[in-house]
Design a protein around this motif. Structure first.
Motif, PDB file in Angstrom:
ATOM      1  N   PHE A 129      36.912  44.162   7.109  1.00  0.00           N
ATOM      2  CA  PHE A 129      35.659  43.419   7.233  1.00  0.00           C
ATOM      3  C   PHE A 129      35.153  43.420   8.673  1.00  0.00           C
ATOM      4  O   PHE A 129      33.937  43.456   8.907  1.00  0.00           O
ATOM      5  CB  PHE A 129      35.805  41.999   6.710  1.00  0.00           C
ATOM      6  CG  PHE A 129      35.890  41.938   5.206  1.00  0.00           C
ATOM      7  CD1 PHE A 129      34.945  42.565   4.417  1.00  0.00           C
ATOM      8  CD2 PHE A 129      36.924  41.263   4.584  1.00  0.00           C
ATOM      9  CE1 PHE A 129      35.015  42.524   3.032  1.00  0.00           C
ATOM     10  CE2 PHE A 129      37.010  41.216   3.202  1.00  0.00           C
ATOM     11  CZ  PHE A 129      36.060  41.840   2.420  1.00  0.00           C
ATOM     12  N   ALA A 130      36.065  43.384   9.627  1.00  0.00           N
ATOM     13  CA  ALA A 130      35.654  43.490  11.033  1.00  0.00           C
ATOM     14  C   ALA A 130      35.028  44.859  11.283  1.00  0.00           C
ATOM     15  O   ALA A 130      34.002  44.978  11.965  1.00  0.00           O
ATOM     16  CB  ALA A 130      36.846  43.272  11.951  1.00  0.00           C
ATOM     17  N   PHE A 131      35.627  45.896  10.710  1.00  0.00           N
ATOM     18  CA  PHE A 131      35.100  47.257  10.826  1.00  0.00           C
ATOM     19  C   PHE A 131      33.683  47.325  10.255  1.00  0.00           C
ATOM     20  O   PHE A 131      32.759  47.829  10.897  1.00  0.00           O
ATOM     21  CB  PHE A 131      36.024  48.233  10.098  1.00  0.00           C
ATOM     22  CG  PHE A 131      35.570  49.668  10.162  1.00  0.00           C
ATOM     23  CD1 PHE A 131      36.022  50.498  11.171  1.00  0.00           C
ATOM     24  CD2 PHE A 131      34.698  50.183   9.218  1.00  0.00           C
ATOM     25  CE1 PHE A 131      35.599  51.812  11.245  1.00  0.00           C
ATOM     26  CE2 PHE A 131      34.271  51.495   9.274  1.00  0.00           C
ATOM     27  CZ  PHE A 131      34.722  52.309  10.298  1.00  0.00           C
ATOM     28  N   LEU A 132      33.505  46.793   9.042  1.00  0.00           N
ATOM     29  CA  LEU A 132      32.169  46.792   8.421  1.00  0.00           C
ATOM     30  C   LEU A 132      31.174  45.973   9.239  1.00  0.00           C
ATOM     31  O   LEU A 132      30.007  46.344   9.363  1.00  0.00           O
ATOM     32  CB  LEU A 132      32.245  46.242   6.998  1.00  0.00           C
ATOM     33  CG  LEU A 132      32.839  47.171   5.939  1.00  0.00           C
ATOM     34  CD1 LEU A 132      32.902  46.464   4.593  1.00  0.00           C
ATOM     35  CD2 LEU A 132      32.049  48.459   5.832  1.00  0.00           C
ATOM     36  N   GLY A 133      31.643  44.865   9.789  1.00  0.00           N
ATOM     37  CA  GLY A 133      30.770  44.023  10.609  1.00  0.00           C
ATOM     38  C   GLY A 133      30.288  44.747  11.858  1.00  0.00           C
ATOM     39  O   GLY A 133      29.116  44.672  12.220  1.00  0.00           O
ATOM     40  N   LEU A 134      31.209  45.479  12.515  1.00  0.00           N
ATOM     41  CA  LEU A 134      30.817  46.235  13.708  1.00  0.00           C
ATOM     42  C   LEU A 134      29.855  47.363  13.345  1.00  0.00           C
ATOM     43  O   LEU A 134      28.891  47.629  14.062  1.00  0.00           O
ATOM     44  CB  LEU A 134      32.055  46.786  14.423  1.00  0.00           C
ATOM     45  CG  LEU A 134      32.898  45.746  15.149  1.00  0.00           C
ATOM     46  CD1 LEU A 134      34.201  46.356  15.641  1.00  0.00           C
ATOM     47  CD2 LEU A 134      32.128  45.127  16.311  1.00  0.00           C
ATOM     48  N   TRP A 135      30.122  48.027  12.203  1.00  0.00           N
ATOM     49  CA  TRP A 135      29.195  49.077  11.783  1.00  0.00           C
ATOM     50  C   TRP A 135      27.819  48.484  11.477  1.00  0.00           C
ATOM     51  O   TRP A 135      26.791  49.075  11.777  1.00  0.00           O
ATOM     52  CB  TRP A 135      29.730  49.860  10.585  1.00  0.00           C
ATOM     53  CG  TRP A 135      28.821  51.018  10.300  1.00  0.00           C
ATOM     54  CD1 TRP A 135      27.802  51.060   9.380  1.00  0.00           C
ATOM     55  CD2 TRP A 135      28.771  52.262  11.000  1.00  0.00           C
ATOM     56  NE1 TRP A 135      27.147  52.257   9.459  1.00  0.00           N
ATOM     57  CE2 TRP A 135      27.723  53.020  10.449  1.00  0.00           C
ATOM     58  CE3 TRP A 135      29.519  52.808  12.033  1.00  0.00           C
ATOM     59  CZ2 TRP A 135      27.397  54.297  10.898  1.00  0.00           C
ATOM     60  CZ3 TRP A 135      29.196  54.086  12.480  1.00  0.00           C
ATOM     61  CH2 TRP A 135      28.152  54.813  11.912  1.00  0.00           C
ATOM     62  N   GLN A 136      27.792  47.279  10.913  1.00  0.00           N
ATOM     63  CA  GLN A 136      26.518  46.620  10.620  1.00  0.00           C
ATOM     64  C   GLN A 136      25.744  46.359  11.917  1.00  0.00           C
ATOM     65  O   GLN A 136      24.511  46.464  11.937  1.00  0.00           O
ATOM     66  CB  GLN A 136      26.751  45.307   9.874  1.00  0.00           C
ATOM     67  CG  GLN A 136      25.451  44.608   9.502  1.00  0.00           C
ATOM     68  CD  GLN A 136      25.667  43.244   8.872  1.00  0.00           C
ATOM     69  OE1 GLN A 136      26.737  42.657   8.968  1.00  0.00           O
ATOM     70  NE2 GLN A 136      24.627  42.734   8.242  1.00  0.00           N
ATOM     71  N   VAL A 137      26.450  46.036  12.991  1.00  0.00           N
ATOM     72  CA  VAL A 137      25.781  45.843  14.279  1.00  0.00           C
ATOM     73  C   VAL A 137      25.117  47.149  14.708  1.00  0.00           C
ATOM     74  O   VAL A 137      23.952  47.161  15.133  1.00  0.00           O
ATOM     75  CB  VAL A 137      26.766  45.360  15.364  1.00  0.00           C
ATOM     76  CG1 VAL A 137      26.070  45.261  16.724  1.00  0.00           C
ATOM     77  CG2 VAL A 137      27.384  44.018  14.998  1.00  0.00           C
ATOM     78  N   LEU A 138      25.848  48.268  14.575  1.00  0.00           N
ATOM     79  CA  LEU A 138      25.286  49.563  14.953  1.00  0.00           C
ATOM     80  C   LEU A 138      24.039  49.879  14.120  1.00  0.00           C
ATOM     81  O   LEU A 138      23.018  50.310  14.652  1.00  0.00           O
ATOM     82  CB  LEU A 138      26.321  50.676  14.782  1.00  0.00           C
ATOM     83  CG  LEU A 138      27.531  50.630  15.713  1.00  0.00           C
ATOM     84  CD1 LEU A 138      28.501  51.750  15.371  1.00  0.00           C
ATOM     85  CD2 LEU A 138      27.109  50.714  17.172  1.00  0.00           C
ATOM     86  N   GLU A 139      24.143  49.665  12.818  1.00  0.00           N
ATOM     87  CA  GLU A 139      22.992  49.918  11.930  1.00  0.00           C
ATOM     88  C   GLU A 139      21.812  49.037  12.300  1.00  0.00           C
ATOM     89  O   GLU A 139      20.667  49.497  12.363  1.00  0.00           O
ATOM     90  CB  GLU A 139      23.374  49.659  10.474  1.00  0.00           C
ATOM     91  CG  GLU A 139      24.216  50.735   9.853  1.00  0.00           C
ATOM     92  CD  GLU A 139      24.497  50.475   8.373  1.00  0.00           C
ATOM     93  OE1 GLU A 139      24.103  49.411   7.845  1.00  0.00           O
ATOM     94  OE2 GLU A 139      25.093  51.358   7.749  1.00  0.00           O
ATOM     95  N   SER A 140      22.082  47.768  12.537  1.00  0.00           N
ATOM     96  CA  SER A 140      21.006  46.821  12.853  1.00  0.00           C
ATOM     97  C   SER A 140      20.374  47.127  14.208  1.00  0.00           C
ATOM     98  O   SER A 140      19.191  46.845  14.416  1.00  0.00           O
ATOM     99  CB  SER A 140      21.548  45.389  12.861  1.00  0.00           C
ATOM    100  OG  SER A 140      22.018  45.055  11.580  1.00  0.00           O
ATOM    101  N   ALA A 141      21.145  47.698  15.106  1.00  0.00           N
ATOM    102  CA  ALA A 141      20.618  48.025  16.433  1.00  0.00           C
ATOM    103  C   ALA A 141      19.545  49.098  16.363  1.00  0.00           C
ATOM    104  O   ALA A 141      18.596  49.082  17.146  1.00  0.00           O
ATOM    105  CB  ALA A 141      21.751  48.481  17.348  1.00  0.00           C
ATOM    106  N   VAL A 142      19.671  50.022  15.407  1.00  0.00           N
ATOM    107  CA  VAL A 142      18.758  51.176  15.359  1.00  0.00           C
ATOM    108  C   VAL A 142      17.815  51.165  14.164  1.00  0.00           C
ATOM    109  O   VAL A 142      17.064  52.105  13.954  1.00  0.00           O
ATOM    110  CB  VAL A 142      19.546  52.509  15.404  1.00  0.00           C
ATOM    111  CG1 VAL A 142      20.334  52.625  16.695  1.00  0.00           C
ATOM    112  CG2 VAL A 142      20.450  52.659  14.196  1.00  0.00           C
ATOM    113  N   SER A 143      17.867  50.119  13.357  1.00  0.00           N
ATOM    114  CA  SER A 143      16.928  49.991  12.244  1.00  0.00           C
ATOM    115  C   SER A 143      16.246  48.629  12.362  1.00  0.00           C
ATOM    116  O   SER A 143      16.797  47.705  12.933  1.00  0.00           O
ATOM    117  CB  SER A 143      17.639  50.148  10.896  1.00  0.00           C
ATOM    118  OG  SER A 143      18.630  49.174  10.738  1.00  0.00           O
ATOM    119  N   PHE A 144      15.061  48.549  11.796  1.00  0.00           N
ATOM    120  CA  PHE A 144      14.251  47.361  12.036  1.00  0.00           C
ATOM    121  C   PHE A 144      13.707  46.829  10.727  1.00  0.00           C
ATOM    122  O   PHE A 144      13.763  47.496   9.698  1.00  0.00           O
ATOM    123  CB  PHE A 144      13.133  47.698  13.025  1.00  0.00           C
ATOM    124  CG  PHE A 144      13.687  48.213  14.323  1.00  0.00           C
ATOM    125  CD1 PHE A 144      14.034  47.350  15.340  1.00  0.00           C
ATOM    126  CD2 PHE A 144      13.910  49.574  14.504  1.00  0.00           C
ATOM    127  CE1 PHE A 144      14.585  47.812  16.521  1.00  0.00           C
ATOM    128  CE2 PHE A 144      14.454  50.054  15.694  1.00  0.00           C
ATOM    129  CZ  PHE A 144      14.799  49.175  16.702  1.00  0.00           C
TER     130      PHE A 144
END
Length: 194
Positions: free
Chosen positions: A61-76
C-alpha cells in the motif's frame, strides 16, 4: 512506518543545522493560504498524499501510495492518461537517463501487477526507498517550477509539452503564432461599429 526509528536519545536525532534553512523555505511556501488553481496548492496536495503513503505500514500500500503521488504530480483535474503517458511525463520532468527510465518502467509494471493481480513481488520492500526518492525528487522539481508556472493551468501546459520532441514543439509554436496573427488581423480590420 516501514522505517524503524530509535528514540532512546533525542539529542542524537536533533535536526541538523543544515536542514533548518530548507525547512524554513518550505514553511514560507505553506504559511499563506493556498487555493486552487495555484501550483503550490497542487504541491500541497502531493505532499499530503506523500505523507499518507510513507505512513502506511503495508509495503504494497505504501508502494501504491507513492506511485499515486507520481501520477497525481503529472496529471490534473479531469485528465485521464494512459500509463505510458504518465511514465513519459515523469521521465521528462526528471530528465532521466536510460537506467532510471527502465527503473520507472519496472515500478509501473509492479504497480500494474499489484493493482490488477493483487500480487507484490517478494523482496519488493527493498524497492520502496528508491521509489520514495524518485517521488521526493519529482515533488522538488514541481516546487522549483512553481515560480515560472504559478497556476496549475500553466504547469499542465508545460508538463504536456515537455515530452514532445523539438520538431513537434516548433510545429505547435508556429501554429500558435499563426492563430495569434490571424486574430490580431481580424481585430484590426473589424469595421467601426460607432
Amino acid at each position: 512506518t516501514v522505517e524503524k526509528y530509535e528514540y532512546s536519545d533525542y539529542r542524537a536525532r536533533a535536526i541538523k543545522d543544515e536542514s533548518i534553512p530548507l525547512s524554513a523555505k518550505m514553511l514560507r511556501y505553506f504559511c499563506t493560504p493556498l487555493e486552487y488553481p495555484q501550483t503550490m496548492h497542487h504541491v500541497l496536495g502531493l505532499m499530503r498524499l506523500y505523507q499518507e503513503a510513507i505512513d502506511n505500514c503495508s509495503v504494497p500500500f505504501a508502494f501504491l501510495g507513492l506511485w499515486q503521488v507520481l501520477e497525481s504530480a503529472v496529471s490534473f483535474r479531469g485528465e485521464t492518461l494512459k500509463q505510458t503517458e504518465i511514465e513519459s511525463r515523469i521521465n521528462s520532468l526528471l530528465n532521466t537517463d536510460n537506467l532510471l527510465q527502465e527503473g520507472i518502467k519496472l515500478f509501473l509494471l509492479l504497480r500494474n501487477r499489484l493493482v490488477h493481480e493483487g500480487q507484490f513481488i517478494e523482496g519488493g520492500d527493498n524497492l520502496l526507498p528508491t521509489l520514495k526518492l524518485i517521488t521526493e525528487v519529482l515533488i522538488g522539481r514541481i516546487i522549483s517550477l512553481a515560480t515560472d508556472f504559478p497556476t496549475v493551468s500553466d504547469l499542465k501546459t508545460y508538463i504536456e509539452c515537455l515530452p514532445l520532441n523539438s520538431e513537434e514543439l516548433l510545429r505547435r509554436g508556429k501554429a500558435i503564432s499563426l492563430i495569434q496573427e490571424h486574430r490580431n488581423r481580424a481585430e484590426n480590420t473589424e469595421p467601426d461599429k460607432h
